[in-house]
Write a protein that holds these residues in place. Structure first.
Motif, mmCIF file in Angstrom:
data_model
loop_
_atom_site.group_PDB
_atom_site.id
_atom_site.type_symbol
_atom_site.label_atom_id
_atom_site.label_comp_id
_atom_site.label_asym_id
_atom_site.label_seq_id
_atom_site.Cartn_x
_atom_site.Cartn_y
_atom_site.Cartn_z
ATOM 1 N N THR A 1 36.721 -32.331 -90.675
ATOM 2 C CA THR A 1 36.825 -33.017 -89.387
ATOM 3 C C THR A 1 37.738 -34.226 -89.495
ATOM 4 O O THR A 1 38.598 -34.462 -88.635
ATOM 5 N N LEU A 2 37.578 -34.993 -90.556
ATOM 6 C CA LEU A 2 38.443 -36.165 -90.761
ATOM 7 C C LEU A 2 39.894 -35.745 -90.954
ATOM 8 O O LEU A 2 40.820 -36.375 -90.439
ATOM 9 N N ALA A 3 40.111 -34.683 -91.712
ATOM 10 C CA ALA A 3 41.480 -34.242 -92.000
ATOM 11 C C ALA A 3 42.210 -33.771 -90.750
ATOM 12 O O ALA A 3 43.449 -33.827 -90.686
ATOM 13 N N LEU A 4 41.471 -33.313 -89.747
ATOM 14 C CA LEU A 4 42.102 -32.788 -88.527
ATOM 15 C C LEU A 4 42.213 -33.823 -87.414
ATOM 16 O O LEU A 4 42.596 -33.487 -86.296
ATOM 17 N N ARG A 5 41.883 -35.068 -87.717
ATOM 18 C CA ARG A 5 42.064 -36.108 -86.691
ATOM 19 C C ARG A 5 43.541 -36.290 -86.381
ATOM 20 O O ARG A 5 44.387 -36.288 -87.277
ATOM 21 N N ASP A 6 43.857 -36.490 -85.137
ATOM 22 C CA ASP A 6 45.230 -36.775 -84.717
ATOM 23 C C ASP A 6 45.418 -38.289 -84.745
ATOM 24 O O ASP A 6 44.905 -39.007 -83.892
ATOM 25 N N LEU A 7 46.131 -38.770 -85.735
ATOM 26 C CA LEU A 7 46.353 -40.213 -85.861
ATOM 27 C C LEU A 7 47.422 -40.643 -84.865
ATOM 28 O O LEU A 7 48.546 -40.111 -84.885
ATOM 29 N N PRO A 8 47.132 -41.585 -83.995
ATOM 30 C CA PRO A 8 48.047 -41.897 -82.893
ATOM 31 C C PRO A 8 49.393 -42.465 -83.331
ATOM 32 O O PRO A 8 50.380 -42.324 -82.609
ATOM 33 N N ASP A 9 49.460 -43.087 -84.535
ATOM 34 C CA ASP A 9 50.722 -43.676 -84.978
ATOM 35 C C ASP A 9 51.432 -42.825 -86.023
ATOM 36 O O ASP A 9 52.369 -43.280 -86.682
ATOM 37 N N VAL A 10 50.988 -41.575 -86.179
ATOM 38 C CA VAL A 10 51.591 -40.683 -87.176
ATOM 39 C C VAL A 10 52.193 -39.476 -86.463
ATOM 40 O O VAL A 10 51.474 -38.707 -85.821
ATOM 41 N N PRO A 11 53.534 -39.275 -86.547
ATOM 42 C CA PRO A 11 54.160 -38.106 -85.911
ATOM 43 C C PRO A 11 53.566 -36.806 -86.437
ATOM 44 O O PRO A 11 53.301 -36.681 -87.632
ATOM 45 N N LEU A 12 53.350 -35.864 -85.550
ATOM 46 C CA LEU A 12 52.721 -34.608 -85.945
ATOM 47 C C LEU A 12 53.687 -33.715 -86.724
ATOM 48 O O LEU A 12 53.292 -32.965 -87.602
ATOM 49 N N PHE A 13 54.956 -33.778 -86.399
ATOM 50 C CA PHE A 13 55.984 -33.086 -87.182
ATOM 51 C C PHE A 13 57.205 -33.994 -87.273
ATOM 52 O O PHE A 13 57.379 -34.915 -86.484
ATOM 53 N N PHE A 14 58.024 -33.738 -88.255
ATOM 54 C CA PHE A 14 59.195 -34.592 -88.490
ATOM 55 C C PHE A 14 60.471 -33.803 -88.725
ATOM 56 O O PHE A 14 61.550 -34.374 -88.826
ATOM 57 N N GLY A 15 60.339 -32.475 -88.846
ATOM 58 C CA GLY A 15 61.533 -31.677 -89.110
ATOM 59 C C GLY A 15 61.414 -30.271 -88.575
ATOM 60 O O GLY A 15 60.328 -29.806 -88.184
ATOM 61 N N ARG A 16 62.565 -29.592 -88.557
ATOM 62 C CA ARG A 16 62.606 -28.204 -88.101
ATOM 63 C C ARG A 16 63.639 -27.454 -88.923
ATOM 64 O O ARG A 16 64.681 -28.008 -89.286
ATOM 65 N N LEU A 17 63.339 -26.209 -89.253
ATOM 66 C CA LEU A 17 64.288 -25.337 -89.933
ATOM 67 C C LEU A 17 64.541 -24.107 -89.067
ATOM 68 O O LEU A 17 63.592 -23.456 -88.623
ATOM 69 N N ASP A 18 65.797 -23.810 -88.833
ATOM 70 C CA ASP A 18 66.183 -22.564 -88.169
ATOM 71 C C ASP A 18 66.697 -21.617 -89.242
ATOM 72 O O ASP A 18 67.720 -21.876 -89.893
ATOM 73 N N TYR A 19 65.971 -20.514 -89.462
ATOM 74 C CA TYR A 19 66.297 -19.554 -90.508
ATOM 75 C C TYR A 19 67.134 -18.401 -89.962
ATOM 76 O O TYR A 19 67.190 -18.153 -88.744
ATOM 77 N N GLU A 20 67.758 -17.678 -90.892
ATOM 78 C CA GLU A 20 68.395 -16.413 -90.526
ATOM 79 C C GLU A 20 67.324 -15.457 -90.000
ATOM 80 O O GLU A 20 66.170 -15.503 -90.435
ATOM 81 N N ALA A 21 67.713 -14.593 -89.098
ATOM 82 C CA ALA A 21 66.763 -13.634 -88.538
ATOM 83 C C ALA A 21 66.170 -12.767 -89.650
ATOM 84 O O ALA A 21 66.887 -12.284 -90.526
ATOM 85 N N GLY A 22 64.850 -12.613 -89.608
ATOM 86 C CA GLY A 22 64.170 -11.763 -90.570
ATOM 87 C C GLY A 22 63.762 -12.454 -91.852
ATOM 88 O O GLY A 22 63.133 -11.828 -92.715
ATOM 89 N N THR A 23 64.090 -13.736 -92.020
ATOM 90 C CA THR A 23 63.701 -14.445 -93.243
ATOM 91 C C THR A 23 62.183 -14.550 -93.346
ATOM 92 O O THR A 23 61.596 -14.338 -94.401
ATOM 93 N N ILE A 24 61.556 -14.911 -92.246
ATOM 94 C CA ILE A 24 60.100 -15.004 -92.186
ATOM 95 C C ILE A 24 59.632 -14.025 -91.128
ATOM 96 O O ILE A 24 60.201 -13.953 -90.037
ATOM 97 N N GLU A 25 58.589 -13.287 -91.425
ATOM 98 C CA GLU A 25 58.127 -12.249 -90.514
ATOM 99 C C GLU A 25 57.803 -12.819 -89.141
ATOM 100 O O GLU A 25 56.961 -13.711 -89.009
#
Length: 689
Positions: free
Chosen positions: A71-95
């Motif tokens: 429960t503690l680990a899943l708290r949404d901390l208001p001052d902590v960004p939920l994500f910070f990056g994104r990767l766009d892969y070639e088609a078919g790299t990940i199912e």
């Protein structure tokens, strides 16, 4: 090339503005999904096994604890960004997925499809490692900018295909590092560099030792390594646990929010005194404290303990009815000699009783009897055997041995033959306690008692992983105590030999690892300072030829305009100059620290308070840095901390306050992320002039 869209949230036009709005909408969706995950765990019933059996109650308590931690680990901390990056892969790299968002924890939608991937997952590795020459099937890497309240403010794209060069998004790295900070340390999960990532993702074994210059992120590497190991080896580490040992409570308060922000809430962060858990009630003279911390004390304690075992002057005569059974003194002497070479003290005493009893049983068998184990145990507990044990191998406690060692000059001379007469005189108590029961023990004594405890009877259990931060200051006896608590586990050792300020520091890393009994550890050096501007590093590095001639000069990757200023003032206007400098620094953003010698800092704190600046004084409460932007820092508590702006008062007083004063000054001068101002009325140390 790197394409940036750094806009205030909600501003902009055209496709850039539209894409930013789409990213903001995705962030809102991900936060809602995390809130749902948190609620599902919170409302989930803990399965109860029932009954009154102890094992069943233990299982129920374990389930309850696991639920609380999840429960503690899943708290949404208001001052902590939920994500910070994104990767766009070639088609078919990940199912079924060509694009992943990378964040501090895993988030999925109602059907189980991932919205945000944990940064520790293998699929996230290319975010830190992919390059144009080795793009690992990545087409584009996107980094996000957030405000201090985790509001999405923009993004920066780095294509890994096509023509043109890339600067590896250095602008984003610089902006994230220079983002104004207040309060405790932040994680660096969005800006981990490849050489840091190698250490973070290193396997659990062998152990790792990081020699890190100021600003290289060694503390952050250690904390993120803990989070990574708990992700990959959670079941294995849960059996022994993970502990982080820091130099003092102020430092631990500073780093306390990093692991919770990464979703790890069950890691103990303590000092070595708290780990050993026996409070000191006395204070040593400096020389005595240094000598008690010396590695030679381990051999002294061993000799002192085993000197209680003496050669037998007679054997035993055991009577059973009309029968008499004699074990001669030379037989007992042979048994004692064999046991001394193969066992600890307390098990050896028990084994001596059993072996003497076995010798008696052999005599019984020679006379035609058929004794069994019950007879042997009865012989081992008999009065003749107990009397022999008390004479030859007496029962002792750690306190008894150490009290005798520190209060009996003749006994100390016998045990500490490799100490000089002057050193032995310094070790002896001036006013010995009448008995070990009334003795008061210093912090160094407690480590000696810990060593003796292990010599008498080996402690059971081992930590799964141990992190030692600022390890360059630990003594040989401290390291031995820590190593005993992690016999079968691994360690992450973090430090900088140039910042060794304790008079009992163990020395080079090879020696440190030897005391920990981790000689197979991998020693790695970080020398690129991401967090301290190059001008500041170069200024502080003038001290290195004196304090650490074997270390190279660290490199700063950032140059910040007006990062360093040195102000000479008169003694009469010195305090006014410090107040003015703090007032000026507070007109900007971020944290401000005034660092001075310990014997000066309270007076300067009072002066700032009288000027209406409302500073905090580090070391008085645990949340000093949470309550104000301006903190007065005693030089001895500055190690490991970072501030946007730092004002250093009278460097010469810091340098002359203790034998390792120049090392302390090196620490103080490298605490600034953006600007350092040195204000002095006394002449600067010659190396800095």
């Amino acid at each position: 090339m790197v394409e940036s869209v750094l806009l205030p949230a909600g501003s902009g036009s055209g496709s850039d503005s539209g894409e930013l709005e789409a990213e903001q909408a995705f962030l809102t969706e991900a936060r809602a999904a995390l809130a749902r995950m948190h609620l599902e765990v919170e409302e989930r019933d803990v399965p109860l096994i029932g009954g009154e059996d102890n094992d069943e109650r233990f299982t129920n308590e374990a389930n309850e604890r696991a639920k609380r931690q999840r429960t503690l680990a899943l708290r949404d901390l208001p001052d902590v960004p939920l994500f910070f990056g994104r990767l766009d892969y070639e088609a078919g790299t990940i199912e079924e997925i060509d694009r992943i968002y990378i964040g501090r924890r895993h988030v999925h939608d109602g059907s189980g499809s991932p919205l945000v991937i944990d940064w520790r997952a293998p699929v996230s590795v290319p975010f830190y490692r992919a390059t144009r020459s080795d793009r690992q099937r990545v087409l584009l890497r996107r980094r996000y900018g957030f405000s201090d309240v985790a509001e999405l403010t923009g993004f920066e794209d780095e294509p890994l295909i096509g023509a043109g060069e890339t600067d590896q998004a250095d602008a984003f790295l610089r902006a994230e590092i220079e983002r104004p900070r207040t309060g405790p340390m932040r994680d660096i999960v969005a800006t981990i560099q490849p050489e840091q990532d190698d250490l973070v993702r290193a396997p659990l074994h062998p152990s790792v030792c990081v020699q890190g210059a100021p600003g290289t992120g060694k503390t952050a590497v250690g904390l993120h390594r803990v989070a990574y190991l708990l992700y990959t080896e959670r079941e294995r580490l849960s059996r022994g646990g993970v502990v982080i040992v820091g130099p003092n409570r102020s430092f631990l308060s500073y780093i306390r929010k990093v692991l919770p922000a990464l979703g790890e809430v069950d890691v103990r962060q303590i000092t070595i005194e708290e780990l050993i858990s026996q409070p000191a009630t006395a204070v040593d003279e400096p020389t005595a404290a240094r000598l008690k911390s010396d590695a030679r004390m381990a051999a002294v304690l061993r000799r002192a303990l085993w000197s209680h075992v003496v050669a037998p002057t007679e054997g035993i005569l055991y009577s059973k009815g009309s029968q008499r059974f004699r074990v001669h003194d030379y037989q007992v002497a042979d048994i004692v000699a064999a046991l001394r070479e193969s066992t600890r003290y307390a098990p050896g005493r028990d084994a001596l009783a059993q072996r003497i009893a076995h010798a008696v049983l052999v005599l019984m068998e020679q006379r035609g009897e058929s004794p069994d184990d019950r007879v042997q145990n009865a012989v081992a507990r008999s009065k003749p055997v107990k009397a022999l044990l008390d004479a030859v191998w007496p029962r002792v406690t750690p306190e008894q041995v150490l009290h005798r060692l520190l209060s009996d000059a003749e006994f100390l001379a016998q045990a500490a033959g490799d100490f000089s007469e002057e050193e032995r005189a310094a070790l002896l108590w001036r006013k010995p306690a009448r008995s070990w029961k009334s003795a008061k023990w210093s912090a160094a004594d407690i480590l000696l008692l810990d060593e003796l405890t292990d010599l008498i009877e080996r402690s059971s259990g081992s930590l799964g992983h141990l992190v030692l931060d600022e390890a360059q200051d630990l003594s040989a006896m401290q390291l031995r105590a820590l190593g005993r608590r992690c016999r079968t586990g691994s360690v992450t050792v973090l430090g900088d030999l140039a910042q060794a300020t304790s008079p009992w520091a163990a020395g080079p890393w090879e020696r440190v690892l030897g005391h920990l009994d981790k000689t197979d550890a991998l020693v790695v050096e970080l020398d690129r300072g991401f967090r301290v501007p190059d001008q500041i590093i170069n200024f502080a590095a003038r001290l290195l030829p004196r304090i650490a001639p074997t270390l190279g000069v660290p490199r700063g990757v950032r140059t910040v305009a007006d990062a360093l200023s040195i102000v000479e003032t008169s003694e009469a206007s010195f305090t006014d100059a410090l107040v003015s400098a703090c007032q000026s620094a507070l007109t900007g953003q971020g944290s401000v620290a005034l660092i001075a010698a310990d014997n000066q800092i309270t007076q300067l704190y009072d002066a700032l308070t009288a000027a209406g600046l409302q500073p905090a004084l580090l070391g008085t409460t645990e949340d000093e840095m949470d309550t104000t932007r301006l903190v007065c820092v005693p030089a001895t508590l500055a190690k490991g901390l970072e501030f946007d702006s730092v004002i250093v008062a009278e460097p010469t007083q810091i340098a002359t306050a203790e034998p390792q004063g120049l090392q302390r000054l090196y620490v103080v001068l490298t605490r600034a992320v953006s600007s350092l101002q040195v204000i002095h009325a006394e002449p600067l140390p010659a190396l800095l002039s």
